[in-house]
Write a protein that holds these residues in place. Structure first.
Motif, mmCIF file in Angstrom:
data_model
loop_
_atom_site.group_PDB
_atom_site.id
_atom_site.type_symbol
_atom_site.label_atom_id
_atom_site.label_comp_id
_atom_site.label_asym_id
_atom_site.label_seq_id
_atom_site.Cartn_x
_atom_site.Cartn_y
_atom_site.Cartn_z
ATOM 1 N N UNK A 1 6.952 -7.104 -5.087
ATOM 2 C CA UNK A 1 8.157 -6.279 -5.131
ATOM 3 C C UNK A 1 8.027 -5.036 -4.249
ATOM 4 N N UNK A 2 6.846 -4.444 -4.239
ATOM 5 C CA UNK A 2 6.616 -3.298 -3.361
ATOM 6 C C UNK A 2 6.748 -3.718 -1.904
ATOM 7 N N UNK A 3 6.143 -4.843 -1.550
ATOM 8 C CA UNK A 3 6.191 -5.328 -0.169
ATOM 9 C C UNK A 3 7.623 -5.643 0.252
ATOM 10 N N UNK B 1 -2.407 -5.871 0.847
ATOM 11 C CA UNK B 1 -2.365 -7.211 1.449
ATOM 12 C C UNK B 1 -0.942 -7.746 1.503
ATOM 13 N N UNK B 2 -0.174 -7.538 0.456
ATOM 14 C CA UNK B 2 1.208 -8.029 0.410
ATOM 15 C C UNK B 2 2.084 -7.339 1.452
ATOM 16 N N UNK B 3 1.901 -6.036 1.610
ATOM 17 C CA UNK B 3 2.669 -5.314 2.626
ATOM 18 C C UNK B 3 2.304 -5.811 4.020
ATOM 19 N N UNK C 1 4.158 -9.135 4.722
ATOM 20 C CA UNK C 1 5.605 -9.073 4.928
ATOM 21 C C UNK C 1 6.012 -8.121 6.049
ATOM 22 N N UNK C 2 5.213 -7.105 6.292
ATOM 23 C CA UNK C 2 5.563 -6.104 7.310
ATOM 24 C C UNK C 2 4.324 -5.780 8.145
ATOM 25 N N UNK C 3 3.902 -6.705 8.984
ATOM 26 C CA UNK C 3 2.653 -6.510 9.727
ATOM 27 C C UNK C 3 2.655 -5.289 10.649
ATOM 28 N N UNK C 4 3.840 -4.803 11.011
ATOM 29 C CA UNK C 4 3.908 -3.645 11.894
ATOM 30 C C UNK C 4 3.909 -2.319 11.168
ATOM 31 N N UNK C 5 3.923 -2.352 9.859
ATOM 32 C CA UNK C 5 3.952 -1.119 9.065
ATOM 33 C C UNK C 5 2.542 -0.584 8.856
ATOM 34 N N UNK C 6 2.348 0.688 9.117
ATOM 35 C CA UNK C 6 1.057 1.304 8.825
ATOM 36 C C UNK C 6 1.058 1.761 7.365
ATOM 37 N N UNK C 7 -0.108 1.669 6.732
ATOM 38 C CA UNK C 7 -0.204 1.873 5.285
ATOM 39 C C UNK C 7 -1.150 3.022 4.962
ATOM 40 N N UNK C 8 -0.641 3.936 4.167
ATOM 41 C CA UNK C 8 -1.433 5.059 3.673
ATOM 42 C C UNK C 8 -1.522 4.939 2.157
ATOM 43 N N UNK C 9 -2.719 5.024 1.624
ATOM 44 C CA UNK C 9 -2.881 4.957 0.173
ATOM 45 C C UNK C 9 -3.408 6.285 -0.350
ATOM 46 N N UNK C 10 -2.921 6.661 -1.523
ATOM 47 C CA UNK C 10 -3.373 7.870 -2.213
ATOM 48 C C UNK C 10 -3.913 7.418 -3.556
ATOM 49 N N UNK C 11 -5.233 7.367 -3.676
ATOM 50 C CA UNK C 11 -5.863 6.667 -4.790
ATOM 51 C C UNK C 11 -6.375 7.611 -5.882
ATOM 52 N N UNK C 12 -6.627 7.041 -7.073
ATOM 53 C CA UNK C 12 -7.375 7.762 -8.100
ATOM 54 C C UNK C 12 -8.823 7.948 -7.651
ATOM 55 N N UNK C 13 -9.637 8.567 -8.500
ATOM 56 C CA UNK C 13 -11.025 8.845 -8.106
ATOM 57 C C UNK C 13 -12.002 7.729 -8.467
#
Length: 325
Positions: free
Chosen positions: A114-116, A150-152, A155-167
């Motif tokens: 759903x996010x992707x 992986x899902x993003x 579906x959107x191979x041209x999209x750059x992905x930034x993650x903001x994670x827990x510790x």
């Protein structure tokens, strides 16, 4: 004329109690009047409503809403929404955060799809994915994070992905699963100076967060790392500078510095409003210390202008590589 969004009045007392039951026995903290430089426009443009519709259609949670971000009107009007995965209930009770504290529900295995789909539908060139803390999970949600990335990509191979994670505190090796999913930017916020951790971020450990950022660089030097600080909580300039040095020792590429804003009267009080001139001084200091990218202003947030900043970050690395070649 700009309209001030008062997050202290945006939610009723019953809603605040439901979101933060652990804070209800605390005395109310004083509320400082916001200065002119913290005024933002109330959301409501056509593009804002379109973004809101896509978020609702795909049953997604955004940190923009859950954390009462003051930049939501601007960002959603530009189709920039920061997705918050793994539910909307956090296992931590940080003194600065507006996200609901409690017992989380089970992970939704369909969420990565759903996010992707939402990312593809919005046509995002750059997306930021964050989450609640999930101390209840054996891996802290690391595999779920990786599945979203992986899902993003699919579906959107041209999209750059930034993650903001827990510790991923006490989740030995869990961060490697996320690192190996190869996001373009791995962000984890230190939030404040070590002296204030017990008061502001009691469920976290400063040096664990710092080591997480260092491990990203050790495992995959090509990934950009990013971390952020709130100011106005009672820290000193010298303490902020020491955190900058700690970040650089861990190889952090990008630092964000923004004003802490109090979600409710039960949250940590604002010690003071840091002036725009002081933010500019912090920016100059951070650049002198070697950060590739610095965002320092009263309204700076981790995901604010993230796409534009990522392009600048790439350009800064290319320029550095050219100088050292």
């Amino acid at each position: 004329m700009a309209t001030v969004i008062d997050t202290l009045k945006a939610r009723g007392s019953e809603d605040r109690a439901a979101r933060h039951p652990e804070k209800q026995n605390r005395p109310d903290t004083p509320v400082l009047r916001k200065p002119d430089w913290l005024r933002v426009r109330a959301p409501g443009s056509g593009q804002y409503n379109e973004t809101k519709g896509i978020v609702r259609e795909h049953k997604l949670t955004t940190v923009c809403e859950e954390a009462a971000c003051p930049n939501i009107g601007e960002c959603w009007s530009q189709k920039h929404a920061t997705m918050m995965i793994m539910g909307e209930i956090c296992t931590r009770a940080c003194a600065f955060c507006n996200v609901t504290t409690g017992l989380p529900t089970q992970l939704d295995p369909d969420e990565p799809r759903r996010v992707a789909e939402a990312v593809a539908k919005m046509g995002l060139k750059h997306v930021v994915i964050t989450s609640v803390d999930r101390d209840d999970l054996l891996d802290g949600g690391a595999r779920h994070f990786a599945e979203v990335v992986t899902s993003i990509r699919a579906m959107s191979p041209g999209t750059t992905i930034e993650i903001l994670t827990p510790d991923f505190l006490r989740k030995e090796g869990a961060e490697n699963v996320v690192i190996d999913s190869r996001p373009d930017v791995f962000n984890h916020n230190l939030e404040t100076v070590p002296r204030l951790y017990l008061k502001i971020r009691p469920g976290a450990r400063y040096y664990n967060s710092l080591r997480l950022l260092d491990r990203v660089k050790q495992r995959d030097p090509s990934q950009f790392t990013k971390s952020g600080l709130m100011v106005g909580l009672g820290e000193t300039k010298e303490e902020v500078m020491q955190v900058m040095d700690d970040m650089r020792s861990a190889g952090v590429d990008f630092i964000t510095i923004g004003q802490y804003l109090q979600p409710t009267r039960k949250h940590a009080a604002i010690d003071r409003f840091v002036t725009p001139e002081e933010f500019k001084a912090y920016e100059a200091i951070a650049r002198a210390k070697g950060f590739l990218m610095v965002s320092s202003s009263p309204l700076t947030r981790s995901s604010h202008h993230a796409g534009e900043d990522f392009a600048k970050l790439q350009a800064a690395r290319r320029a550095l590589d050219a100088r050292t070649a």
